[in-house]
Design an enzyme around this catalytic site. Structure first.
Site, PDB file in Angstrom:
ATOM      1  N   HIS A 167     -15.326  20.626  -0.376  1.00 24.02           N
ATOM      2  CA  HIS A 167     -16.733  20.276  -0.499  1.00 24.02           C
ATOM      3  C   HIS A 167     -17.548  21.521  -0.860  1.00 24.02           C
ATOM      4  CE1 HIS A 167     -15.914  16.625   2.253  1.00 24.02           C
ATOM      5  NE2 HIS A 167     -15.965  16.247   0.998  1.00 24.02           N
ATOM      6  N   THR A 197     -14.091  22.629  -7.998  1.00 19.10           N
ATOM      7  CA  THR A 197     -13.127  23.443  -7.261  1.00 19.10           C
ATOM      8  C   THR A 197     -11.996  23.891  -8.168  1.00 19.10           C
ATOM      9  OG1 THR A 197     -13.645  22.203  -5.241  1.00 19.10           O
ATOM     10  CG2 THR A 197     -11.630  23.531  -5.230  1.00 19.10           C
ATOM     11  N   SER A 225     -15.171  15.520 -10.704  1.00 21.91           N
ATOM     12  CA  SER A 225     -15.691  15.985  -9.423  1.00 21.91           C
ATOM     13  C   SER A 225     -15.630  14.838  -8.417  1.00 21.91           C
ATOM     14  CB  SER A 225     -17.135  16.480  -9.577  1.00 21.91           C
ATOM     15  OG  SER A 225     -17.989  15.401  -9.903  1.00 21.91           O
ATOM     16  N   GLY A 226     -15.680  15.186  -7.130  1.00 18.31           N
ATOM     17  CA  GLY A 226     -15.559  14.178  -6.091  1.00 18.31           C
ATOM     18  C   GLY A 226     -16.546  13.029  -6.227  1.00 18.31           C
ATOM     19  N   ASP A 231     -11.707  12.242  -6.298  1.00 21.44           N
ATOM     20  CA  ASP A 231     -10.876  11.964  -5.127  1.00 21.44           C
ATOM     21  C   ASP A 231     -10.005  10.739  -5.359  1.00 21.44           C
ATOM     22  OD1 ASP A 231     -11.956  14.081  -3.530  1.00 21.44           O
ATOM     23  OD2 ASP A 231     -13.741  12.865  -3.224  1.00 21.44           O
ATOM     24  N   HIS A 258     -20.220  10.080  -1.217  1.00 24.77           N
ATOM     25  CA  HIS A 258     -18.920   9.640  -1.718  1.00 24.77           C
ATOM     26  C   HIS A 258     -17.897   9.543  -0.593  1.00 24.77           C
ATOM     27  CE1 HIS A 258     -19.104  14.008  -1.868  1.00 24.77           C
ATOM     28  NE2 HIS A 258     -17.780  14.072  -1.920  1.00 24.77           N
TER      29      HIS A 258
END
Length: 307
Positions: A167, A197, A225-226, A231, A258
């Site tokens: 995160h 990340t 991205s998340g 994810d 999310h």
């Protein structure tokens, strides 16, 4: 926690894992001899889980076990309080919670609080059978034990892929972790990550001379991205058996839009409980990486020919 050996561990398992042929019984059939010799751990076990082990004839006469109340009578709340405790007889140094992804009790407040407090306090939250078996092996290594040859295939990182996710508030910690353990992570057959990340880790790899430089750097294969679904993309890789390990530095202090995607990733790991593990905080990841490196050194030393 990362610098000291755990002394007292909480244990609970969902109903499906408590079956006579379930993951709980298989796990403790393998590790019970260690608990009686090399791993003098105290176990605080929630009621139904304790009863399942007793019914299987496991841990009989083990004087370092405590039976907590059943889940419906607050057993998991006892575990949450033990994780929060800094000291005292009820303190816990981590939790093994073998979770059935279809068990609705896992989303009860105490179940979610248990995971959150483990992340906050830097204590391992172990929710898959593969992670639990690995954890016991690495704790043996921490106490000077020899690597179990039967687990060498599981520790063959060249045949595995690791997901690296963090995160926003913990991206810097992820980069620092990767730099500290670059050789270990570079030894994996593959690395995947969410967008930002992954980009930061590819910049690190470029500075270290690994991967390609520029926008197409491939040390970490980047997904979205998340918040945009990364994810979920990594969760699919787990379900397809293309990702065995997840290092996910969660920030427990922020509300996350999310959240459902995060739960998808963790649920996928639990669906493949026998072949996937997930580390959720920097302190636990640090100890994990150190002990994997120590196990590899010890195995290599044992295989060197004597003269």
């Amino acid at each position: 926690m990362s610098g000291s050996d755990p002394r007292r561990i909480g244990l609970v398992a969902s109903r499906i894992h408590r079956a006579p042929d379930g993951a709980l019984v298989r796990l403790f059939a393998a590790v019970e001899p260690l608990l009686r010799t090399e791993l003098p751990l105290e176990l605080a076990i929630v009621g139904q889980t304790f009863d399942a082990l007793a019914g299987a004839g496991l841990l009989h006469g083990h004087d370092r076990t405590v039976r907590l109340p059943p889940r419906r009578d607050g057993g998991i709340i006892h575990l949450v309080a033990g994780i929060v405790d800094d000291d005292g007889p009820d303190r816990l140094d981590g939790v093994i919670y073998l979770l059935d992804p279809d068990d609705p009790t896992s989303v009860f407040p105490e179940g979610q609080a248990l995971k959150r407090e483990c992340v906050i306090h830097g204590k391992p939250f172990i929710s898959t059978a593969a992670h639990a078996r690995e954890w016991f092996e690495l704790e043996r290594i921490a106490r000077g034990g020899r690597p179990d040859p039967a687990l060498d295939d599981w520790f063959d990182l060249r045949a595995q892929t690791v997901a690296l996710v963090a995160h926003d508030a913990r991206k810097a910690e992820m980069v620092a972790f990767a730099e500290r353990h670059f050789e270990l992570l570079d030894g994996f057959g593959g690395r995947i990550g969410t967008g930002t990340t992954g980009g930061l880790l590819n910049e690190l790899a470029a500075r270290r001379g690994a991967g390609r430089r520029g926008d197409d750097a491939t040390w970490v294969r980047r997904y979205r991205s998340g918040p945009l679904g990364g994810d979920a993309q990594i969760a699919r890789e787990i379900l397809l058996g293309r990702c065995e390990r997840v290092v996910f530095f969660e920030d427990p202090h922020v509300a996350r839009q999310h959240e459902a995607d995060i739960q998808l990733l963790e649920r996928s790991a639990r669906i493949r409980t026998g072949s996937t593990m997930c580390v959720s905080d920097p302190a636990s990841a640090q100890r994990w990486a150190e002990l994997i490196g120590r196990r590899r050194q010890r195995r290599d030393a044992a295989s060197e020919p004597t003269t």
